[in-house]
Design a protein around this motif. Structure first.
Motif, PDB file in Angstrom:
ATOM      1  N   ASP A  77      -6.471  -4.112   3.940  1.00 34.90           N
ATOM      2  CA  ASP A  77      -5.687  -3.394   2.931  1.00 34.90           C
ATOM      3  C   ASP A  77      -4.394  -2.834   3.514  1.00 34.90           C
ATOM      4  OD1 ASP A  77      -7.593  -3.897   1.027  1.00 34.90           O
ATOM      5  OD2 ASP A  77      -8.638  -1.996   1.303  1.00 34.90           O
ATOM      6  N   ALA A  78      -4.391  -2.573   4.808  1.00 35.49           N
ATOM      7  CA  ALA A  78      -3.204  -1.989   5.458  1.00 35.49           C
ATOM      8  C   ALA A  78      -2.243  -3.050   5.982  1.00 35.49           C
ATOM      9  CB  ALA A  78      -3.633  -1.080   6.605  1.00 35.49           C
ATOM     10  N   PHE A  79      -2.657  -4.324   5.937  1.00 34.49           N
ATOM     11  CA  PHE A  79      -1.863  -5.371   6.577  1.00 34.49           C
ATOM     12  C   PHE A  79      -0.693  -5.802   5.689  1.00 34.49           C
ATOM     13  CE2 PHE A  79      -5.967  -6.842   8.887  1.00 34.49           C
ATOM     14  CZ  PHE A  79      -5.929  -5.684   9.639  1.00 34.49           C
ATOM     15  N   THR A  80       0.265  -4.916   5.533  1.00 34.20           N
ATOM     16  CA  THR A  80       1.456  -5.193   4.744  1.00 34.20           C
ATOM     17  C   THR A  80       2.440  -6.016   5.561  1.00 34.20           C
ATOM     18  OG1 THR A  80       2.507  -3.179   5.543  1.00 34.20           O
ATOM     19  CG2 THR A  80       1.192  -2.994   3.528  1.00 34.20           C
ATOM     20  N   VAL A 173       8.794  12.630   7.743  1.00 34.60           N
ATOM     21  CA  VAL A 173       7.914  11.457   7.775  1.00 34.60           C
ATOM     22  C   VAL A 173       6.995  11.531   6.566  1.00 34.60           C
ATOM     23  CG1 VAL A 173       7.941  11.295  10.290  1.00 34.60           C
ATOM     24  CG2 VAL A 173       6.134  12.593   9.179  1.00 34.60           C
ATOM     25  N   VAL A 174       6.407  10.394   6.202  1.00 32.70           N
ATOM     26  CA  VAL A 174       5.508  10.370   5.046  1.00 32.70           C
ATOM     27  C   VAL A 174       4.062  10.280   5.527  1.00 32.70           C
ATOM     28  CG1 VAL A 174       7.195   9.375   3.460  1.00 32.70           C
ATOM     29  CG2 VAL A 174       5.775   7.858   4.857  1.00 32.70           C
ATOM     30  N   PRO A 175       3.121  10.841   4.767  1.00 30.94           N
ATOM     31  CA  PRO A 175       1.708  10.842   5.194  1.00 30.94           C
ATOM     32  C   PRO A 175       1.112   9.455   5.371  1.00 30.94           C
ATOM     33  CG  PRO A 175       2.069  12.430   3.432  1.00 30.94           C
ATOM     34  CD  PRO A 175       3.335  11.633   3.552  1.00 30.94           C
ATOM     35  N   SER A 176       1.647   8.467   4.635  1.00 32.21           N
ATOM     36  CA  SER A 176       1.093   7.110   4.717  1.00 32.21           C
ATOM     37  C   SER A 176       1.710   6.287   5.840  1.00 32.21           C
ATOM     38  CB  SER A 176       1.323   6.383   3.387  1.00 32.21           C
ATOM     39  OG  SER A 176       2.721   6.321   3.096  1.00 32.21           O
TER      40      SER A 176
END
Length: 368
Positions: A77-80, A173-176
């Motif tokens: 799911d994280a493999f953008t 920075v962003v949390p994600s």
């Protein structure tokens, strides 16, 4: 012992502990399916002191909550595109800087630089080469003299955590952005935040596990490819097709990785012959009966990937390097366990696959 007594369960002593070794698919299934029921995770006190409270050393509900918090960042799911691009660029730069132009290379040392940099970039968004080099040198000490180096590594990670917490508060920075930001910003499903100490423990564990095992796999994979060059050369046409389909400056996509079927068959076969994790220990939380034997509560139980992977009854020509054994349905359940199994199966399984395939793609693209 297995050959002498023809038994797939036997007792021994390891690290001063009474241990029952359960060998083969049935033993693996028994331990993996009874995690947090009949058995629980166990490590020697020395390991628990070094790693502290983290995914590797914790069982039960606490482990489950931690795994949920961490799992997204090491799952498909994280493999953008950005994720894949970062790994691709790291692999490319490492090969250009440390491989090309050399008559000889120490593969394991070079591979470790790649896998550690990938872990730093993806888990903590550390891009500064000097900061990565400092952590690399500390981890090299950690591997040789773990207790002496742990405090130094934790001090460096503590600085990174404090800096990131300020950046999150100031919204620079962003949390994600990465795993570190996610763990600092979000609570678990019960509304409880991880303490900084536990976050640092988990990052320490992931940096170690995320680069040490992958380095071992890639090193052995290259070794087996070198010794089986003629068999392997004609199998890499799919990599050439992927290369030719890309314009200058284009990176790999998720769809490209799915086409690397033979390349991925090579990696599991390398892990079958030289598993990065040779086994692990559990502790019996109740009296057990297995295979006609009584195993008392408190005894330790050991499952072994090495013994199972080289069982001639499970793998024909078990000493030969043969990636084709992973075509089709592959080995029978619980006979191939390089990542463990059950609730404690390695979280980084798919992440490792991504890291290995991208490096292998860059390697065969440049070298014969």
């Amino acid at each position: 012992i297995v050959d002498k007594y023809k038994s797939k369960v036997f007792k021994t002593s390891l690290m001063g502990q009474s241990v029952a070794v359960l060998y083969g698919p049935s033993g693996n299934k028994f331990l993996f399916s009874n995690e947090n029921k009949l058995v629980t995770v166990w490590w020697p006190s020395s390991v628990r002191k070094i790693l502290g409270t983290c995914i590797s050393t914790t069982g039960g509900l606490q482990d489950m909550h931690m795994r949920k918090m961490v799992s997204y960042f090491v799952s498909p799911d994280a493999f953008t595109k950005l994720y894949i691009k970062k790994i691709y660029l790291t692999a490319q730069q490492q090969i250009v800087n440390h491989w090309q132009g050399n008559d000889e290379i120490k593969v394991f040392e070079a591979i470790r630089l790649y896998t550690f940099e990938v872990a730093c970039r993806l888990f903590m968004s550390i891009e500064e080469p000097m900061q990565i080099d400092k952590l690399v040198s500390l981890f090299n000490v950690f591997i040789k003299w773990a207790k002496r180096a742990t405090n130094s590594i934790r001090n460096e990670l503590e600085k990174i955590v404090k800096h990131r917490r300020v950046a999150l508060e100031e919204k620079t920075v962003v949390p994600s952005q990465d795993l570190l930001s996610h763990l600092l910003f979000y609570p678990d499903e019960n509304g409880k935040f991880m303490s900084d100490e536990v976050i640092i423990n988990n990052i320490l564990m992931l940096l170690f596990a995320g680069h040490d095992t992958s380095s071992s796999v890639l090193t052995m994979l290259i070794k087996y490819l070198i010794h089986n060059t003629l068999k392997s050369m004609t199998k890499y046409s799919h990599q050439n097709k992927i290369v030719s389909s890309k314009k200058d400056g284009e990176f790999l996509e998720w769809e490209d990785l799915q086409k690397m079927k033979y390349s991925w068959n090579v990696a599991p076969e390398a892990m079958r012959l030289s598993p990065p994790l040779i086994g692990a220990l559990r502790e019996a939380v109740v009296d057990l009966n297995y295979g006609g034997y009584h195993i008392p509560k408190g005894w330790k139980l050991y499952w072994s990937s090495s013994l199972t992977h080289r069982d001639a009854s499970l793998f024909k020509d078990n000493k030969n390097f043969d990636p084709s054994r992973f075509e089709g349905t592959g080995p029978i359940p619980y006979s191939y366990v390089p990542f463990g199994g059950g609730p404690r199966m390695c979280l980084g399984k798919e992440f490792a696959r991504l890291e290995i395939l991208i490096f292998l793609h860059n390697l065969v693209k440049i070298f014969k």
